[in-house]
Write a protein that holds these residues in place. Structure first.
Motif, PDB file in Angstrom:
ATOM      1  N   LEU A 298       0.680  -1.087   0.045  1.00  0.00           N
ATOM      2  CA  LEU A 298      -0.040  -0.108  -0.118  1.00  0.00           C
ATOM      3  C   LEU A 298       0.757   1.138   0.031  1.00  0.00           C
ATOM      4  O   LEU A 298       0.692   2.370  -0.727  1.00  0.00           O
ATOM      5  N   PRO A 299       1.790   1.334   0.899  1.00  0.00           N
ATOM      6  CA  PRO A 299       2.769   2.513   0.830  1.00  0.00           C
ATOM      7  C   PRO A 299       3.503   2.751  -0.685  1.00  0.00           C
ATOM      8  O   PRO A 299       3.559   4.002  -1.020  1.00  0.00           O
ATOM      9  N   LEU A 300       3.888   1.467  -1.242  1.00  0.00           N
ATOM     10  CA  LEU A 300       4.484   1.508  -2.433  1.00  0.00           C
ATOM     11  C   LEU A 300       3.395   2.166  -3.563  1.00  0.00           C
ATOM     12  O   LEU A 300       3.624   2.856  -4.450  1.00  0.00           O
ATOM     13  N   SER A 301       2.120   1.454  -3.518  1.00  0.00           N
ATOM     14  CA  SER A 301       1.093   2.093  -4.518  1.00  0.00           C
ATOM     15  C   SER A 301       1.209   3.709  -4.221  1.00  0.00           C
ATOM     16  O   SER A 301       1.031   4.395  -5.329  1.00  0.00           O
ATOM     17  N   ARG A 302       0.939   4.127  -3.197  1.00  0.00           N
ATOM     18  CA  ARG A 302       0.972   5.806  -2.938  1.00  0.00           C
ATOM     19  C   ARG A 302       2.145   6.355  -3.456  1.00  0.00           C
ATOM     20  O   ARG A 302       2.114   7.211  -4.164  1.00  0.00           O
TER      21      ARG A 302
ATOM     22  N   GLY B 203       1.668   6.667  -7.246  1.00  0.00           N
ATOM     23  CA  GLY B 203       0.672   7.412  -7.747  1.00  0.00           C
ATOM     24  C   GLY B 203      -0.428   6.569  -8.175  1.00  0.00           C
ATOM     25  O   GLY B 203      -1.022   6.985  -9.053  1.00  0.00           O
ATOM     26  N   VAL B 204      -0.617   5.323  -7.671  1.00  0.00           N
ATOM     27  CA  VAL B 204      -1.701   4.368  -8.274  1.00  0.00           C
ATOM     28  C   VAL B 204      -2.564   4.281  -7.126  1.00  0.00           C
ATOM     29  O   VAL B 204      -2.522   4.752  -5.820  1.00  0.00           O
TER      30      VAL B 204
ATOM     31  N   GLU C  62      -4.337  -1.807  -9.091  1.00  0.00           N
ATOM     32  CA  GLU C  62      -3.810  -1.027  -9.958  1.00  0.00           C
ATOM     33  C   GLU C  62      -2.149  -1.244 -10.428  1.00  0.00           C
ATOM     34  O   GLU C  62      -1.949  -1.273 -11.311  1.00  0.00           O
ATOM     35  N   LEU C  63      -1.603  -1.450  -9.319  1.00  0.00           N
ATOM     36  CA  LEU C  63      -0.237  -1.972  -9.157  1.00  0.00           C
ATOM     37  C   LEU C  63      -0.032  -3.306  -9.998  1.00  0.00           C
ATOM     38  O   LEU C  63       0.911  -3.630 -10.774  1.00  0.00           O
ATOM     39  N   VAL C  64      -1.088  -4.507  -9.622  1.00  0.00           N
ATOM     40  CA  VAL C  64      -1.077  -5.274 -10.292  1.00  0.00           C
ATOM     41  C   VAL C  64      -1.250  -5.225 -11.798  1.00  0.00           C
ATOM     42  O   VAL C  64      -0.470  -6.246 -12.687  1.00  0.00           O
ATOM     43  N   GLN C  65      -2.196  -4.507 -12.198  1.00  0.00           N
ATOM     44  CA  GLN C  65      -2.370  -4.186 -13.303  1.00  0.00           C
ATOM     45  C   GLN C  65      -1.047  -3.752 -14.424  1.00  0.00           C
ATOM     46  O   GLN C  65      -0.863  -4.394 -15.340  1.00  0.00           O
ATOM     47  N   LYS C  66      -0.438  -2.708 -13.662  1.00  0.00           N
ATOM     48  CA  LYS C  66       0.893  -2.257 -14.385  1.00  0.00           C
ATOM     49  C   LYS C  66       1.699  -3.686 -14.352  1.00  0.00           C
ATOM     50  O   LYS C  66       2.444  -3.614 -15.393  1.00  0.00           O
ATOM     51  N   MET C  67       1.802  -4.242 -13.399  1.00  0.00           N
ATOM     52  CA  MET C  67       2.730  -5.513 -13.638  1.00  0.00           C
ATOM     53  C   MET C  67       2.446  -6.428 -14.486  1.00  0.00           C
ATOM     54  O   MET C  67       3.197  -6.931 -15.353  1.00  0.00           O
TER      55      MET C  67
ATOM     56  N   LEU D  59       9.950  -1.910 -13.952  1.00  0.00           N
ATOM     57  CA  LEU D  59      10.318  -0.654 -12.795  1.00  0.00           C
ATOM     58  C   LEU D  59       9.238  -1.546 -11.724  1.00  0.00           C
ATOM     59  O   LEU D  59       9.959  -1.387 -10.687  1.00  0.00           O
ATOM     60  N   ILE D  60       8.026  -1.459 -12.017  1.00  0.00           N
ATOM     61  CA  ILE D  60       7.068  -1.812 -11.016  1.00  0.00           C
ATOM     62  C   ILE D  60       7.296  -3.059 -10.302  1.00  0.00           C
ATOM     63  O   ILE D  60       7.392  -3.441  -9.007  1.00  0.00           O
TER      64      ILE D  60
END
Ligand SMILES: C[S@@+](CC[C@H](N)C(=O)[O-])C[C@H]1O[C@@H](n2cnc3c(N)ncnc32)[C@H](O)[C@@H]1O
Length: 290
Positions: free
Chosen positions: A34-38, A41-42, A47-52, A58-59
């Motif tokens: 959660l801190p990484l998502s913030r 900026g997701v 949304e993080l998983v979507q980017k992965m 990089l993510i």
């Protein structure tokens, strides 16, 4: 977090870092990601998983780093460093008297407290090591922890964990709230990013390997595989030091416990030590074209 995302993350972490999460560790993922998502900026882990899934390397790298546990402190567990001083080094000084060189690998060195504890231990036996060449190579999966290790800079809290006050005074310089280990000690440790899941034969052969508090996160097959490769990266009369909750017993016979020394292991084969020091870091760097 939805179950599909959780399964995706579990598999990805296993493949990229060896981290073996059981089915009920959602809270751990949430507390770290959660801190990484913030930061990225997701809106959240989904949304993080979507980017992965979209292939953002990089993510992926940031997620893998965020999920590593980097807990460490100076002279952690004390006993391994007593073994180093009282058993390992006296044996090595005898066994390597011909070539007068020793190679040490700190295989998951995190922010540096472990390799610098070894460097300080060696400095404390300076008199018997005059004329010897001792290499300490600290590796880790995480580039972030390696950067901190290279800097040798620690907070007041960090130097209060495990570091005897006389060693703090002797080897560190205070700068405001921070302490930096002296340049001579820093120069004793070479750093390199390395994932233990990948081939590490290019590092050469070592006399002593500290591989502590990392295998604990891996499943049995991964541990067995790594032990097999660690044995090949070690002289036949070398020493392997594991963490307090780790052992080879019941997994493999490539190493055997050293009698009466908890956490200390030796290769089980009878490969003689090589007459010269194995490949050193400058040669490795040259091979890598650096
Ligand atoms: C708990 S710390 C242990 C540090 C130190 N060895 C000690 O005992 O205090 C574990 C370290 O292992 C690293 N690590 C995790 N997975 C790894 C992998 N696949 N390859 C190399 N290092 C890894 C982490 O980044 C972390 O710095």
């Amino acid at each position: 977090m939805n179950p599909t995302d959780y399964e995706y993350l579990r598999k990805l972490l296993k493949d990229h870092s060896g981290l073996d999460l059981s089915a009920d560790k959602q809270y751990l993922i949430e507390s770290r990601l959660l801190p990484l998502s913030r930061k990225c900026g997701v809106s959240g882990i989904g949304e993080l998983v979507q980017k992965m899934r979209g292939g953002s390397s990089l993510i992926i790298a940031q997620v893998v780093e965020a999920m590593t546990t980097n807990e460490t402190f100076f002279f952690r567990d004390k006993v391994p460093f007593e073994h180093f001083r009282d058993t390992i080094m006296p044996e090595m000084l005898k066994a390597r008297a011909g070539r007068r060189s020793i190679r040490i690998w700190c295989a998951a060195g995190s922010t540096g407290q472990e390799p610098y504890s070894l460097a300080m231990s060696l400095k404390e036996m300076d008199a018997v090591l005059a004329g010897w060449r001792v290499e300490i190579i600290a590796t880790d999966l995480s580039t972030e922890v390696l950067e901190k290790s290279k800097s040798g800079i620690y907070s007041q809290f960090e130097v209060q964990r495990g570091l005897p006050i006389q060693l703090l005074v002797k080897y560190f310089k205070q700068n405001g709230e921070l302490w930096q280990i002296n340049p001579e000690l820093r120069a004793m440790v070479q750093h390199r990013q390395l994932n233990l899941l990948h081939d590490f034969s290019q590092l050469g052969v070592f006399d002593i390997i500290f591989c502590r508090n990392v295998l604990i996160y891996f499943d049995q097959d991964t541990k067995i595989n790594i032990f097999g490769r660690l044995a090949k990266a070690m002289e036949g009369d070398g020493f392997l030091v594991l963490g307090a909750a780790e052992t080879v017993v019941g997994l493999t016979d490539v190493f055997k416990p050293f009698p009466d020394r908890r956490g200390l292991y030796r290769p089980n084969g009878a490969r003689a030590a090589s007459p010269q020091a194995a490949m050193s870091m400058p040669k490795i760097a040259a091979m890598a074209g650096r």
